[in-house]
Every structure is written in structure tokens, then in C-alpha cells.
Write a protein that holds these residues in place. Structure first.
Motif, PDB file in Angstrom:
ATOM      1  N   ASN A 682      41.907 106.823 -28.027  1.00 13.21           N
ATOM      2  CA  ASN A 682      42.953 105.812 -28.199  1.00 13.21           C
ATOM      3  C   ASN A 682      42.439 104.395 -28.000  1.00 13.21           C
ATOM      4  O   ASN A 682      43.071 103.440 -28.442  1.00 13.21           O
ATOM      5  CB  ASN A 682      44.101 106.083 -27.223  1.00 13.21           C
ATOM      6  CG  ASN A 682      44.886 107.313 -27.600  1.00 13.21           C
ATOM      7  OD1 ASN A 682      44.979 107.659 -28.780  1.00 13.21           O
ATOM      8  ND2 ASN A 682      45.422 108.011 -26.610  1.00 13.21           N
ATOM      9  N   ASP A 683      41.297 104.257 -27.317  1.00 16.58           N
ATOM     10  CA  ASP A 683      40.752 102.916 -27.058  1.00 16.58           C
ATOM     11  C   ASP A 683      39.973 102.371 -28.251  1.00 16.58           C
ATOM     12  O   ASP A 683      39.608 101.198 -28.257  1.00 16.58           O
ATOM     13  CB  ASP A 683      39.850 102.957 -25.823  1.00 16.58           C
ATOM     14  CG  ASP A 683      40.620 103.339 -24.571  1.00 16.58           C
ATOM     15  OD1 ASP A 683      41.820 102.992 -24.508  1.00 16.58           O
ATOM     16  OD2 ASP A 683      40.037 103.991 -23.686  1.00 16.58           O
ATOM     17  N   PHE A 684      39.677 103.200 -29.217  1.00 13.86           N
ATOM     18  CA  PHE A 684      38.932 102.762 -30.398  1.00 13.86           C
ATOM     19  C   PHE A 684      39.734 103.101 -31.648  1.00 13.86           C
ATOM     20  O   PHE A 684      39.583 104.137 -32.263  1.00 13.86           O
ATOM     21  CB  PHE A 684      37.553 103.441 -30.449  1.00 13.86           C
ATOM     22  CG  PHE A 684      36.687 102.942 -31.585  1.00 13.86           C
ATOM     23  CD1 PHE A 684      36.081 101.704 -31.538  1.00 13.86           C
ATOM     24  CD2 PHE A 684      36.508 103.724 -32.720  1.00 13.86           C
ATOM     25  CE1 PHE A 684      35.303 101.246 -32.594  1.00 13.86           C
ATOM     26  CE2 PHE A 684      35.744 103.273 -33.781  1.00 13.86           C
ATOM     27  CZ  PHE A 684      35.133 102.029 -33.719  1.00 13.86           C
ATOM     28  N   HIS A 685      40.651 102.194 -31.983  1.00 14.26           N
ATOM     29  CA  HIS A 685      41.479 102.325 -33.193  1.00 14.26           C
ATOM     30  C   HIS A 685      42.225 103.657 -33.262  1.00 14.26           C
ATOM     31  O   HIS A 685      42.490 104.161 -34.355  1.00 14.26           O
ATOM     32  CB  HIS A 685      40.616 102.150 -34.456  1.00 14.26           C
ATOM     33  CG  HIS A 685      39.961 100.809 -34.550  1.00 14.26           C
ATOM     34  ND1 HIS A 685      40.658  99.640 -34.810  1.00 14.26           N
ATOM     35  CD2 HIS A 685      38.667 100.432 -34.397  1.00 14.26           C
ATOM     36  CE1 HIS A 685      39.833  98.609 -34.838  1.00 14.26           C
ATOM     37  NE2 HIS A 685      38.620  99.052 -34.575  1.00 14.26           N
ATOM     38  N   SER A 735      39.610 116.660 -40.812  1.00 10.86           N
ATOM     39  CA  SER A 735      40.636 115.617 -40.802  1.00 10.86           C
ATOM     40  C   SER A 735      40.157 114.446 -39.955  1.00 10.86           C
ATOM     41  O   SER A 735      39.395 114.630 -38.987  1.00 10.86           O
ATOM     42  CB  SER A 735      41.962 116.153 -40.245  1.00 10.86           C
ATOM     43  OG  SER A 735      41.806 116.557 -38.895  1.00 10.86           O
ATOM     44  N   SER A 736      40.573 113.260 -40.311  1.00  9.92           N
ATOM     45  CA  SER A 736      40.212 112.066 -39.529  1.00  9.92           C
ATOM     46  C   SER A 736      41.243 110.984 -39.803  1.00  9.92           C
ATOM     47  O   SER A 736      41.866 110.944 -40.876  1.00  9.92           O
ATOM     48  CB  SER A 736      38.813 111.566 -39.912  1.00  9.92           C
ATOM     49  OG  SER A 736      38.792 111.169 -41.269  1.00  9.92           O
ATOM     50  N   SER A 737      41.427 110.112 -38.828  1.00 13.83           N
ATOM     51  CA  SER A 737      42.338 108.981 -39.006  1.00 13.83           C
ATOM     52  C   SER A 737      42.013 107.908 -37.979  1.00 13.83           C
ATOM     53  O   SER A 737      41.448 108.188 -36.908  1.00 13.83           O
ATOM     54  CB  SER A 737      43.802 109.416 -38.861  1.00 13.83           C
ATOM     55  OG  SER A 737      44.068 109.837 -37.547  1.00 13.83           O
ATOM     56  N   ALA A 738      42.355 106.676 -38.311  1.00 13.45           N
ATOM     57  CA  ALA A 738      42.171 105.542 -37.399  1.00 13.45           C
ATOM     58  C   ALA A 738      43.235 104.506 -37.712  1.00 13.45           C
ATOM     59  O   ALA A 738      43.737 104.424 -38.842  1.00 13.45           O
ATOM     60  CB  ALA A 738      40.769 104.947 -37.551  1.00 13.45           C
ATOM     61  N   VAL A 739      43.599 103.733 -36.710  1.00 12.04           N
ATOM     62  CA  VAL A 739      44.652 102.730 -36.860  1.00 12.04           C
ATOM     63  C   VAL A 739      44.041 101.343 -36.716  1.00 12.04           C
ATOM     64  O   VAL A 739      43.275 101.079 -35.779  1.00 12.04           O
ATOM     65  CB  VAL A 739      45.767 102.939 -35.813  1.00 12.04           C
ATOM     66  CG1 VAL A 739      46.842 101.863 -35.947  1.00 12.04           C
ATOM     67  CG2 VAL A 739      46.376 104.324 -35.970  1.00 12.04           C
ATOM     68  N   GLY A 746      52.745  94.772 -37.467  1.00 18.60           N
ATOM     69  CA  GLY A 746      52.558  96.071 -38.081  1.00 18.60           C
ATOM     70  C   GLY A 746      51.151  96.605 -37.897  1.00 18.60           C
ATOM     71  O   GLY A 746      50.331  96.050 -37.160  1.00 18.60           O
ATOM     72  N   SER A 747      50.868  97.704 -38.587  1.00 17.07           N
ATOM     73  CA  SER A 747      49.573  98.356 -38.462  1.00 17.07           C
ATOM     74  C   SER A 747      49.250  99.083 -39.752  1.00 17.07           C
ATOM     75  O   SER A 747      50.105  99.277 -40.620  1.00 17.07           O
ATOM     76  CB  SER A 747      49.594  99.362 -37.294  1.00 17.07           C
ATOM     77  OG  SER A 747      50.546 100.374 -37.544  1.00 17.07           O
ATOM     78  N   MET A 748      47.989  99.499 -39.867  1.00 13.97           N
ATOM     79  CA  MET A 748      47.552 100.267 -41.032  1.00 13.97           C
ATOM     80  C   MET A 748      46.769 101.484 -40.547  1.00 13.97           C
ATOM     81  O   MET A 748      45.796 101.343 -39.805  1.00 13.97           O
ATOM     82  CB  MET A 748      46.686  99.417 -41.956  1.00 13.97           C
ATOM     83  CG  MET A 748      46.198 100.195 -43.190  1.00 13.97           C
ATOM     84  SD  MET A 748      45.304  99.148 -44.354  1.00 13.97           S
ATOM     85  CE  MET A 748      43.785  98.883 -43.422  1.00 13.97           C
ATOM     86  N   GLU A 749      47.218 102.672 -40.935  1.00 10.65           N
ATOM     87  CA  GLU A 749      46.535 103.908 -40.564  1.00 10.65           C
ATOM     88  C   GLU A 749      45.811 104.450 -41.785  1.00 10.65           C
ATOM     89  O   GLU A 749      46.406 104.602 -42.855  1.00 10.65           O
ATOM     90  CB  GLU A 749      47.538 104.940 -40.043  1.00 10.65           C
ATOM     91  CG  GLU A 749      46.880 106.251 -39.633  1.00 10.65           C
ATOM     92  CD  GLU A 749      47.880 107.246 -39.058  1.00 10.65           C
ATOM     93  OE1 GLU A 749      49.006 106.813 -38.735  1.00 10.65           O
ATOM     94  OE2 GLU A 749      47.530 108.437 -38.946  1.00 10.65           O
ATOM     95  N   VAL A 750      44.540 104.729 -41.615  1.00  9.33           N
ATOM     96  CA  VAL A 750      43.711 105.245 -42.702  1.00  9.33           C
ATOM     97  C   VAL A 750      43.245 106.651 -42.327  1.00  9.33           C
ATOM     98  O   VAL A 750      42.728 106.862 -41.219  1.00  9.33           O
ATOM     99  CB  VAL A 750      42.500 104.337 -42.977  1.00  9.33           C
ATOM    100  CG1 VAL A 750      41.638 104.915 -44.100  1.00  9.33           C
ATOM    101  CG2 VAL A 750      42.948 102.927 -43.313  1.00  9.33           C
ATOM    102  N   GLY A 751      43.456 107.600 -43.220  1.00  8.30           N
ATOM    103  CA  GLY A 751      43.051 108.977 -42.957  1.00  8.30           C
ATOM    104  C   GLY A 751      42.209 109.539 -44.090  1.00  8.30           C
ATOM    105  O   GLY A 751      42.407 109.192 -45.261  1.00  8.30           O
ATOM    106  N   PHE A 752      41.259 110.382 -43.747  1.00  9.62           N
ATOM    107  CA  PHE A 752      40.444 111.072 -44.749  1.00  9.62           C
ATOM    108  C   PHE A 752      40.392 112.550 -44.367  1.00  9.62           C
ATOM    109  O   PHE A 752      40.052 112.894 -43.230  1.00  9.62           O
ATOM    110  CB  PHE A 752      39.027 110.491 -44.814  1.00  9.62           C
ATOM    111  CG  PHE A 752      38.140 111.229 -45.776  1.00  9.62           C
ATOM    112  CD1 PHE A 752      38.346 111.133 -47.143  1.00  9.62           C
ATOM    113  CD2 PHE A 752      37.111 112.043 -45.305  1.00  9.62           C
ATOM    114  CE1 PHE A 752      37.540 111.829 -48.039  1.00  9.62           C
ATOM    115  CE2 PHE A 752      36.295 112.734 -46.191  1.00  9.62           C
ATOM    116  CZ  PHE A 752      36.518 112.621 -47.564  1.00  9.62           C
TER     117      PHE A 752
END
Length: 788
Positions: A682-685, A735-739, A746-752
Motif C-alpha cells: 500500500n505504500d507504493f502506489h 494479475s497486477s494493479s497500481a494506483v 481523483g486517482s487512476m488505477e492501471v491493471g495488467f
């Protein structure tokens, strides 16, 4: 008591009152009372009382506040000295649902699993069945990869109650290849209830209940929303879903949501699956008012699905079926295309609901719901000439319901839920299709009533019990071939249905049936220590046969088979037992849930042979009834391996038996297990990286419905093996994701994500198209979600 008076006036009226709790009339001390239009303030004293003196005649706008209470506004027309008792509500969670706890349940005694919004978001470009397939005890009956029907403990279709925004879905769910017409991206949470606590929604939840819940919004002035874009390599498509919500301090809210999805032909590891593209357009609108004492919610959704069916699954004769079973590749493999040709399904589904409630002091909550649905299903087959663009099946189903419910909570340790249901349903088999009608015109009338008790035995134990009665009457209008009517002995069993009207070889009949269904639920829960709990559920469920089981009679084109129902089919009765031992702890938790179901008069659709028509030779599937049992166990485990690593695992074992014929039941899920490891920081995006594995073992228990028939092409007898099951398979995923926060707000969440990581070729036993092609190969998925 302290009184602040900003403007002294020469008036002599007083306004006084007492502040109490809505539930138990206890006094509320220190509540703030403001006359907004006079800018006067006071607070309630130790007796919960307050008073304003020296007031003039006229309207007073009051605002009453207290910590952990809902702020309340009142308008008083002051014409004399006035006293008023004012109730406030302490239970803010009823109003301001913001965080859903992991162990939140529909009812304390129910055995259930839930999918939260963050998990649902991963399936916006997939189906409800795909999302639920991640839960233990839940599998799916597929027609290809786009039509996915959820199964709970091996049961599906009319045996599952799917409740969407408090409305029971009626979308011709009886068909194996009729998936629920639901856009899951509009939901906030999905509960799967395997045990009791389904009586409020119906008596026929033999398999279980799926609750699709909307979000409750905080009472504050706010405007927010999100947009999610998903791109996939398999099918070269994706979806865009967006929602925007406006909430007000007054308690009003409005939400607008839309979703568009488009895919071309999907791909198995070694070839394209010709004509498997899809196009979905969904939209919903919701508005309402939310306070503790009263409120309403109005909802409308529209779903339009256009789904291609694997071209090779449409067989012209038994030789095509034999070749499909014996060959590893489909008969038809073409280059990738976005075209959706024949066969295909076009489905429109409209759903509208208005629900309102009012709480009464010292009684409880009275609610009333009105809802209506219109489902239009068109199935297109390969036809020529003037019939080319005309559907072979065109059905329109209209359903309307009225459901009042009274929740009595005036007693400390007892809550009573009671209500009734009135429902009307009409099926209109659109004529002029140029083909025989599979499901005839009918009208169905339903009336039901129920009562459910929830008792807090002590601080660690709860008990629930309920009973429900339903009356159903169905009136149909159907043409039978006279020789079939006689051969089935209907002229002896049902002479009252014969109208005496004959057109050529066909006889017009008007079948009418009445069913009286009783159902009960018992639930018990006991908590041990800090984390452990034990639950027991028992349910008696009765289900009337659906129209397909009673009236089917003809070629079901999208299923590529002839389906035969019988007027002699009766209701089925199920006794369900399920236990669960659970430990709810983030460091180490588990649940072990064994179950047993005894179903008398179990209605099943089984293959019985081949029939040759003018369109070719097709397999014949007929409904029959047997006594059956289904038992098994679901096991879930979660373990925190280290500060950033979590493990989850599940195992599902199931056995279904046809007790009448001493055979295994058809279409039962095989043993399967899954494991996943997730790294999160949680401390890194809010970084998350995970790998998952799922293994499905070969189903070695299946009934033998193989047969020998004449191949019209070779003019030889051929053996048709439609029973043997495909081998075991294991799939891995990533699966992977980062915010990120690239904007001021607002925010942007990117997942691959990657499905079927090693591009494994496999066939799933519960995929009805497994005879014709492999399942999907590898898929790379990029997902971007912007919250604003």
C-alpha cells in the motif's frame, strides 16, 4: 440548558420539545437544536428536553443534530405555545454505508460468499457467471465463452434465484444457453447464499440465491464517478464503462451508468473460434431519497446483447456431430472477424423498479416495491431467401410484481419479516417466424406470502426460521400434432385441454395447471471465542416446472437439438442441509461447508436419440423426473504468509446421483481446486501482483447416454459418444494493479492481467460446445480505471 438568543423580539409564544431515540425512546442528551430562520440555538438537557421562548407567530425551520445521529430538519407553523417530541436515529450504518466489512452477511445465520466492488471491477468485460466462478461451490454451465450460466452446487437455471436490485430476474432463464441479462459493472456487491434465508424472494431456491446489490450513498453534497477502459488481446476487443453519481445533503441521490462491450472472434490456442464475437450495450439510471425514517429508490436498466454462436456447433445431420466429436478441430475455421453472423442471439431486457419505505415508531419498517421487466429474445439460424433475416425463435416475456414487506423490530431480541407477493407473467411467442414455436403463449399468475423470524438467543447465538406459501396458475395455448397428442396419451390424461379445433394435422389445446408450493428455512449460528463460528441451515424448497419443462416441443436452433417437455411433469421438492465451520481472521482463516440435498421429482433434460427433420438430423433431448441427491463440501483458506504476501485457496467436491436409475446425474461439476498468492504494498502506489492457478479434474462419474444411429451420409450405423468427458486441465493466471494520482483530484488505477498464461488447450465438461472446439487460449488484458 443553555440558550443563545441573537435577536430579542416582543413576542410571547414558546416552542419546546423532547429528543428521543427512534428505536427505544431513550433520551438523547446534548442534541443541538437550531431555528435556522431566526438564528437561535439550544441543546437538549439531561431529560432530553429543550425550549425556545419569546417566539412570534409564523414558520420555524428547525435543524436537530447529534453525534452519530442523522441530522433532521423540520418546519413548524407556530400559532400557539407548542410541544413536540422529536426522534433521531443512531444507526448511521443504515444510512451511510461506506465500507463493506469482509464478514458482512445478508443474515447472521446464512451461509454465503460475497464479491466486493473491487473484485467485480476485474470482470467488467466478462459475465456474471465468470465472476461467480471464482467462488468455491459455484461453477458455470457455458455455451461457448460468451453465454455463461452460474451454477451453485451443480444446480442452475430455474433452481437459482437471481435478485438484481431487489428484483427477481425473469429473462427466460429456463434455457441452458440463456445467460442472465445483467450488467455486473452497475453493481456494488454480489452475495451468493448457499443455505437458508431466501424465503423473501421465492420458494424455489433449490440451488441457492444470488443477490446483486446496489451501493448505498453517504448523505452529503458530492459529485463523483469513474470510467473504466479494458482492452483484450483475445477477441481484439474490450469495453468502456462509466458512471457518475450526484448526492445531496438532503438525502437525494442520482446515478447514471453505461457500458459498451465489443469483441470479435475469440481464439483457442490453435485456431479462431469462428462467429463467437459479441456486442453489448447496457445503461442504467437510478435516483432516490435516503433517510432513516423514509425513502425511495427508482431504478431502470436496459441491456442489449448480440452474441454469436460458434458456427461449427450448428450441425446439419448426425454425421456432423460424429465428425465434431472425433476431430480435434472445428469443421469451420476462418480468419478473425468482427462480423456476427448465424447462428446468433439478440436479447433486449428492460427492468424498472420503484421501491419506497417508511419506518413507524415502536413497530418497524414498511416497504412496497413495484417492478416490471420486458425480455425479448430472438435466435437467428442460417436461412435463405425471404427468411434470411427472420429469427427462428422470437419470444417476448413480460413480468410485473407487487411486493409489500413489513419488518417488525420493536422487540429487543426478535425481528419479524413478513409480506406477500402478487405477480403476473405473459409470454408472447411472436408468430411469423416460419418455424414451429418452441415455447407457446401463456399467462402465469402467482400469489405468495411468507413470515421469517430472527432471534438473538444470546450474545453469541442467533436462530432464524421462516415459512412461505405460493400459489401459481399457468394457462397456455399450444398446437400439438394430433398423432403426438394421442401417442403421449394426453387425450386420456388431459381431455379437458382439447379445444376440438383442428388445423391440418395440428390440434389446438389450452393446458392449465395449478401448483401449491410450501417452503421453510431454519438457520442457526454460534460464535466461539474471537474468530470462530458454526452455522447450520436447513431448507425445504418446492419448484413448479418451468414452461420449457412442460411445453417444449421442437427444434431449439441455438442449442442445435430437439427439446421435448411433457405435460405430466410435476413439481420437485428439495430438502437441503448445509453446515459451516468458519474462522474469520486476516492472518489465518478458513471455512469448511459440507452439504446434502435430497430432491424428489428432480427434473432433468437428457439426450434420448436422433430425429431427422427437413433441416437435418438433430439430437433429441427430453425432460424426465427422477429422485436425486447431491452432496459435497466447499473449503476455503486464507493465510498471511508475510507482511506483504497473502495466500488464498479453495476446494470443491461434489457428487450427484440419480437414485431412481442408480446413475450419476448429468452435467455435474467435477472436483476442482484453486490457489493464489498476492503481493501487495500500500505504500507504493497500492501495488498488487498475483499469480493464480485453477485445476479442474476429469469428471469420471457421468451417465451413459451414448447411442447408435443411421448416418444419412454414409448410410451406415454409427456410434455417437456424447457422454465421455474431457480430461483434467490446469490453468494459470497473472494479475497486477497500481494506483496513481496524476490529477489534482481523483486517482487512476492501471491493471495488467493474463488468463490462461501458458496457452493450454482444454475442453470444459460443462461447456455445451465442448464437442465442437477447445476453450479459450491466452488472453492479455489491460485495464485503466479513472476515479473522479
Amino acid at each position: 440548558m443553555v440558550i443563545y438568543q441573537a435577536n430579542a423580539q416582543d413576542c410571547n409564544y414558546s416552542f419546546s420539545g423532547k429528543i428521543t431515540d427512534f428505536h427505544d425512546n431513550s433520551l438523547i442528551v446534548g442534541a443541538s437544536i437550531q431555528i435556522i430562520n431566526l438564528n437561535k440555538f439550544t441543546t437538549s438537557n439531561l431529560e432530553g428536553e429543550f425550549v425556545f421562548n419569546n417566539l412570534c407567530e409564523g414558520k420555524l425551520t428547525l435543524e436537530i443534530k447529534h453525534v452519530a445521529c442523522e441530522t433532521k430538519r423540520l418546519v413548524i407553523n407556530l400559532t400557539k405555545n407548542t410541544f413536540k417530541e422529536i426522534s433521531l436515529e443512531h444507526h448511521l450504518e443504515e444510512l451511510k454505508e461506506v465500507v463493506v466489512k469482509t464478514n458482512t452477511k445478508t443474515e447472521v445465520t446464512s451461509i454465503e460468499k460475497s464479491l466486493k466492488k473491487e473484485v467485480i471491477s476485474n470482470f467488467t468485460d466478462k459475465s456474471l457467471g465468470d465472476a461467480l466462478n471464482t467462488l468455491s461451490g459455484v461453477s458455470s454451465l457455458n455455451t461457448g465463452n460468451s453465454i455463461v450460466k452460474p451454477m451453485i452446487h451443480g444446480l442452475h437455471s430455474s433452481r437459482l434465484l437471481i435478485i438484481n436490485n431487489s428484483v427477481r430476474m425473469f429473462d427466460q432463464e429456463w434455457g441452458d444457453e440463456h445467460a442472465p441479462n445483467i450488467d455486473i459493472s452497475s453493481s456494488d456487491r454480489i452475495d451468493v447464499i448457499k443455505g437458508a434465508n431466501s424465503l423473501r424472494y421465492g420458494s424455489d431456491a433449490v440451488g441457492g440465491l444470488i443477490l446483486i446489490r446496489p451501493k448505498k450513498y453517504a448523505i452529503k453534497d458530492s459529485l463523483f464517478g469513474s470510467t473504466t477502459t479494458s482492452i483484450n488481446s483475445n477477441g481484439f476487443g474490450g469495453n468502456v464503462t462509466s458512471e457518475i453519481i450526484k448526492t445531496f445533503n438532503s438525502g437525494y441521490y442520482t446515478k447514471l451508468q453505461a457500458n459498451y462491450k465489443r469483441f470479435g472472434d475469440f481464439k483457442a490456442p490453435d485456431y479462431y473460434l469462428t462467429n463467437t464475437g459479441l456486442e453489448n450495450i447496457n445503461a442504467s439510471f437510478r435516483t432516490g431519497f435516503n433517510s432513516y425514517e423514509k425513502g425511495f429508490d427508482a431504478y431502470y436498466s436496459f441491456v442489449n446483447n448480440k452474441i454469436g454462436i460458434l458456427r461449427s456447433s450448428h450441425i446439419g445431420n448426425v454425421n456432423d456431430l460424429v465428425e465434431a466429436i472425433n476431430n480435434r478441430e472445428p469443421r469451420i475455421v476462418e480468419d478473425f472477424s468482427y462480423d456476427i453472423n448465424f447462428p446468433r442471439q439478440n436479447i433486449f431486457h428492460h427492468l424498472a423498479k420503484v421501491e419506497a419505505f417508511k419506518r413507524f415508531k415502536n413497530l418497524g419498517k414498511l416497504s412496497l416495491q413495484l417492478d416490471a421487466q420486458l425480455n425479448r429474445r430472438k435466435e437467428f439460424d442460417l436461412r435463405r431467401g425471404d427468411l434470411r433475416d427472420r429469427p427462428v425463435i422470437d419470444l417476448q416475456l413480460f413480468t410485473a410484481s407487487i411486493q409489500p414487506n413489513l419488518e417488525i423490530n420493536k422487540f429487543d431480541n426478535l425481528k419479524i419479516n413478513t409480506g406477500f407477493l402478487v405477480r403476473y407473467q405473459n409470454n408472447d411467442a411472436i408468430v411469423n417466424t416460419g418455424a414451429n414455436t418452441l415455447i407457446p403463449d401463456y399467462n402465469k399468475y402467482e400469489v405468495g406470502t411468507y413470515a421469517i423470524l430472527d432471534v438473538d438467543i444470546n450474545e453469541t447465538s442467533e436462530f432464524s426460521a421462516g415459512i412461505r406459501y405460493d400459489y401459481s396458475r399457468i394457462k397456455a395455448r399450444k398446437w400439438y400434432v394430433e398423432s403426438d397428442w394421442t401417442a403421449l396419451n394426453y387425450d386420456v390424461l388431459f381431455p379437458e385441454f382439447d379445444t376440438g379445433i383442428v388445423d391440418g394435422l395440428e390440434l389446438l389445446t389450452r393446458p392449465e395447471f395449478t401448483f401449491n408450493n410450501f417452503s421453510t428455512n431454519l438457520g442457526y449460528s454460534k460464535r466461539f471465542g474471537k474468530d470462530y463460528s458454526f452455522l447450520f441451515n436447513y431448507g425445504l424448497a418446492q419448484r413448479m416446472p418451468n414452461p420449457s419443462e412442460l411445453f417444449s416441443g421442437g427444434l431449439h436452433h441455438s442449442a442445435a437439438r430437439i427439446e421435448i417437455g411433457f405435460l405430466t411433469i410435476n413439481k420437485e421438492t428439495a430438502n437441503k442441509f448445509i453446515l459451516s465451520l468458519e474462522k474469520n481472521n486476516e492472518n489465518f482463516g478458513f471455512s469448511i461447508s459440507p452439504y446434502y440435498k435430497q430432491i424428489d421429482g428432480f427434473i432433468q433434460l437428457i439426450p434420448t436419440g436422433i430425429r431427422t427433420t427437413i433441416r437435418g438430423a438433430f439430437p433429441v433431448w427430453e425432460y424426465n423426473q427422477v429422485d436425486a441427491r447431491i452432496f459435497g463440501v466447499d473449503i476455503d483458506i486464507n493465510k498471511k504468509l508475510a507482511s506483504h504476501f497473502d495466500y488464498k485457496g479453495s476446494l470443491s467436491l461434489l457428487q450427484g446421483d440419480d437414485l431412481t436409475n442408480d446413475n450419476p446425474l448429468i452435467h455435474m461439476p467435477s472436483a476442482n481446486f484453486s490457489n493464489s498468492i498476492m503481493y501487495s504494498n500500500n505504500d507504493f502506489h497500492q501495488l498488487k501482483i498475483g499469480v493464480n492457478q485453477k485445476t479442474v479434474l476429469q469428471q469420471n462419474r457421468f451417465p451413459d447416454y451414448n447411442f447408435t444411429t443411421l448416418d444419412p451420409v454414409t448410410q451406415q450405423q454409427v456410434f455417437v459418444d456424447i457422454s465421455s468427458t474431457p480430461p483434467s486441465y490446469t490453468l494459470f493466471g497473472f494479475s497486477s494493479s497500481a494506483v496513481f494520482y496524476p490529477f489534482k483530484k481523483g486517482s487512476m488505477e492501471v491493471g495488467f492481467n493474463v488468463d490462461n498464461l501458458f496457452n493450454v488447450s482444454y475442453r470444459e465438461n460443462l461447456n455445451r460446445l465442448r464437442y465442437f472446439a477447445d476453450d479459450l487460449g491466452r488472453n492479455l488484458n489491460l485495464k485503466i480505471k479513472i476515479n473522479y
